[in-house]
Design a protein around this motif. Structure first.
Motif, mmCIF file in Angstrom:
data_model
loop_
_atom_site.group_PDB
_atom_site.id
_atom_site.type_symbol
_atom_site.label_atom_id
_atom_site.label_comp_id
_atom_site.label_asym_id
_atom_site.label_seq_id
_atom_site.Cartn_x
_atom_site.Cartn_y
_atom_site.Cartn_z
ATOM 1 N N GLY A 183 0.807 -1.218 0.000
ATOM 2 C CA GLY A 183 0.000 0.000 0.000
ATOM 3 C C GLY A 183 0.839 1.266 0.000
ATOM 4 N N ALA A 184 0.348 2.269 -0.707
ATOM 5 C CA ALA A 184 1.084 3.530 -0.855
ATOM 6 C C ALA A 184 1.290 4.254 0.473
ATOM 7 C CB ALA A 184 0.347 4.440 -1.836
ATOM 8 N N ARG A 185 0.377 4.094 1.425
ATOM 9 C CA ARG A 185 0.447 4.844 2.686
ATOM 10 C C ARG A 185 1.734 4.553 3.465
ATOM 11 N NH1 ARG A 185 -4.035 4.713 7.489
ATOM 12 N NH2 ARG A 185 -2.983 6.174 8.882
ATOM 13 N N PHE A 186 2.177 3.296 3.468
ATOM 14 C CA PHE A 186 3.338 2.922 4.282
ATOM 15 C C PHE A 186 4.542 2.467 3.462
ATOM 16 C CE2 PHE A 186 -0.330 2.068 7.143
ATOM 17 C CZ PHE A 186 -0.074 3.085 8.053
ATOM 18 N N ARG A 187 4.402 2.383 2.157
ATOM 19 C CA ARG A 187 5.460 1.837 1.288
ATOM 20 C C ARG A 187 6.810 2.515 1.487
ATOM 21 N NH1 ARG A 187 3.547 2.817 -3.857
ATOM 22 N NH2 ARG A 187 2.150 1.087 -3.521
ATOM 23 N N ASP A 188 6.842 3.823 1.591
ATOM 24 C CA ASP A 188 8.116 4.534 1.716
ATOM 25 C C ASP A 188 8.604 4.658 3.154
ATOM 26 O OD1 ASP A 188 8.243 4.847 -1.029
ATOM 27 O OD2 ASP A 188 7.226 6.793 -0.979
ATOM 28 N N LEU A 189 7.845 4.114 4.103
ATOM 29 C CA LEU A 189 8.180 4.262 5.520
ATOM 30 C C LEU A 189 8.750 2.994 6.147
ATOM 31 C CD1 LEU A 189 4.929 6.148 6.604
ATOM 32 C CD2 LEU A 189 7.121 7.143 5.898
#
Length: 178
Positions: free
Chosen positions: A42-48
Motif C-alpha cells: 500500500g502507498a500509505r506505508f510503502r516509503d516508511l
C-alpha cells in the motif's frame, strides 16, 4: 524465522498481514548469501517501512532487518502502526524463548500479545524505558541484546548515514544469528 527457508518465511501471516511484497530483485552478496527486500504494498506505508532479509546458500534466513522512517515512529496517529509492525516483526523473527529474553520491550512497544483486549490508560507512574526502547524512541543512538544464538540490535541513522532517502532519519532493527 531465522534459520528457516525464505519461501516459508514470506508465506507467514506477518507478510500477509502487512502486505509485504518484493520491491526489487534479489542481489547476490559475499559467500553466496542473497539479499531480499520487501515493502508494504500500500502507498500509505510503502516509503516508511522496509524488511530486508539475507539468506545463505541454502536459502535459509540468516539476517533480518526492519527499517522504519523515524517520522513514522514519531507521527501522532501513525506511530502506533510503527509500534505494531515492530512488535510483529520481532514476534515473527524471534523464537518464543528469545522473545522472553527481550524483557518488557514488546510491552513498551504497546504489544500485549495476540488476542488481548487492550485497556486505555495505565495506573501509576510509567517505568523508565529500557535501553532498546530509548533507541526506538530516538533518545539514544544504538543498543543491542545478545539472545540465545541471536543478536538483536537497534540503531538510529541520521539522514546522511541512511540507505534511502537522504531527507529522512531511519531506525534499523536487526536480528542475526550469532
Amino acid at each position: 524465522m531465522l534459520g528457516r527457508a525464505l519461501t516459508r518465511a514470506v508465506d507467514h501471516e506477518f507478510f500477509r498481514w502487512f502486505h509485504l511484497v518484493r520491491y526489487e530483485a534479489p542481489r547476490g552478496l559475499a559467500d553466496g548469501a542473497t539479499w531480499h527486500g520487501f515493502r508494504p504494498e500500500g502507498a500509505r506505508f510503502r516509503d516508511l517501512v522496509t524488511v530486508n532479509l539475507e539468506t545463505d546458500r541454502a536459502g535459509v534466513i540468516a539476517d533480518a532487518k526492519l527499517c522504519l522512517d523515524r517520522a513514522f515512529i514519531e507521527h501522532a496517529k501513525d506511530g502506533r502502526f510503527a509500534g505494531d509492525i515492530t512488535a510483529s516483526f520481532l514476534r515473527w523473527v524471534l523464537p518464543e524463548a528469545a522473545q522472553k529474553e527481550l524483557g518488557g520491550f514488546l510491552q513498551e512497544l504497546g504489544d500485549l500479545g495476540p488476542n488481548v483486549i487492550r485497556f486505555k490508560g495505565l495506573a501509576g507512574p510509567l517505568p523508565q524505558p529500557s535501553a532498546l526502547h530509548r533507541v526506538y524512541l530516538g533518545q539514544d543512538k544504538d543498543a543491542g541484546l545478545d539472545l540465545t544464538g541471536l543478536t538483536l540490535r537497534l540503531t538510529n541513522l541520521q539522514a546522511r548515514d541512511g540507505p534511502r532517502d537522504p531527507g529522512h532519519d531511519w531506525i534499523w532493527i536487526r536480528v542475526a544469528r550469532s
